[in-house]
Design an enzyme around this catalytic site. Structure first.
Site, short mmCIF file in Angstrom:
data_model
loop_
_atom_site.label_atom_id
_atom_site.label_comp_id
_atom_site.label_asym_id
_atom_site.label_seq_id
_atom_site.Cartn_x
_atom_site.Cartn_y
_atom_site.Cartn_z
N ASP A 89 0.94 -1.09 0.49
CA ASP A 89 0.22 -0.53 -0.23
C ASP A 89 0.79 1.43 -0.44
OD1 ASP A 89 -1.73 2.23 0.89
OD2 ASP A 89 -2.92 0.96 0.98
N ILE A 90 0.27 2.19 -0.95
CA ILE A 90 1.40 3.48 -0.64
C ILE A 90 0.84 4.22 0.51
CG2 ILE A 90 1.67 3.80 -2.68
CD1 ILE A 90 -0.59 5.26 -3.46
N ASN A 139 -13.59 -3.17 2.43
CA ASN A 139 -14.25 -2.07 2.23
C ASN A 139 -14.99 -2.51 1.48
OD1 ASN A 139 -12.52 -1.16 4.77
ND2 ASN A 139 -11.72 -0.34 3.76
N GLY A 174 -15.01 3.10 3.99
CA GLY A 174 -13.83 3.57 3.51
C GLY A 174 -13.34 2.91 2.37
N GLN A 175 -14.26 2.21 1.62
CA GLN A 175 -13.53 1.83 -0.07
C GLN A 175 -13.12 3.12 -1.22
OE1 GLN A 175 -16.00 -1.02 -2.32
NE2 GLN A 175 -14.48 -1.07 -3.55
N HIS A 195 -10.16 -5.12 -2.53
CA HIS A 195 -9.06 -5.26 -2.16
C HIS A 195 -9.29 -5.59 -0.86
CE1 HIS A 195 -9.98 -0.83 -1.95
NE2 HIS A 195 -9.17 -1.49 -1.08
N HIS A 213 -6.57 -6.15 2.37
CA HIS A 213 -5.71 -4.96 3.22
C HIS A 213 -5.42 -6.11 4.36
CE1 HIS A 213 -7.25 -0.78 1.88
NE2 HIS A 213 -8.45 -1.27 1.89
#
Length: 114
Positions: free
Chosen positions: A30-31, A87, A93-94, A100, A102
């Site tokens: 994740d960035i 999410n 919070g998507q 995806h 997390h």
């Protein structure tokens, strides 16, 4: 989806710090990590939200979970613990509308989450 960031990563049109790839699943760091280990695991097939999966997606969804276990083990966080989260839609919070998981770990995680 031509404007989907994750589809662009899958297609090599955008950069991702890839940690795992198979024929149907991609995982990348994740960035904006929230923990020392924060990996996103996605199906290569575009599926917008969890509401959009159906029986034909059964195998890839199982693979995502197996890959999360594999990555957690490789990173040494399987025994101490890690969290996996999907999410679904904006209120959850998507932010990117390509499902995806997390995978988060490497520190004590509080409950309940935000």
């Amino acid at each position: 989806m031509s404007n989907c960031l994750f589809c662009k990563i899958v297609n090599g049109e955008a950069l991702g710090d890839i940690v795992f790839e198979s024929d149907s699943v991609l995982a990348f760091n994740d960035i904006n990590p929230v923990a020392p280990h924060h990996v996103l695991i996605i199906p290569k097939k575009h599926i917008s939200t969890l509401n959009d999966i159906d029986e034909k997606d059964f195998n890839v969804m199982g693979k995502i979970h197996l890959i999360a276990n594999k990555i957690a083990s490789e990173r040494g966080i399987a025994e101490s613990g890690f969290r996996t989260v999907f999410n679904c839609n904006k209120d959850a919070g998507q932010a990117v509308f390509h499902i995806h998981m997390h995978l988060v770990g490497g520190r004590k995680l509080n409950w309940p989450p935000g």
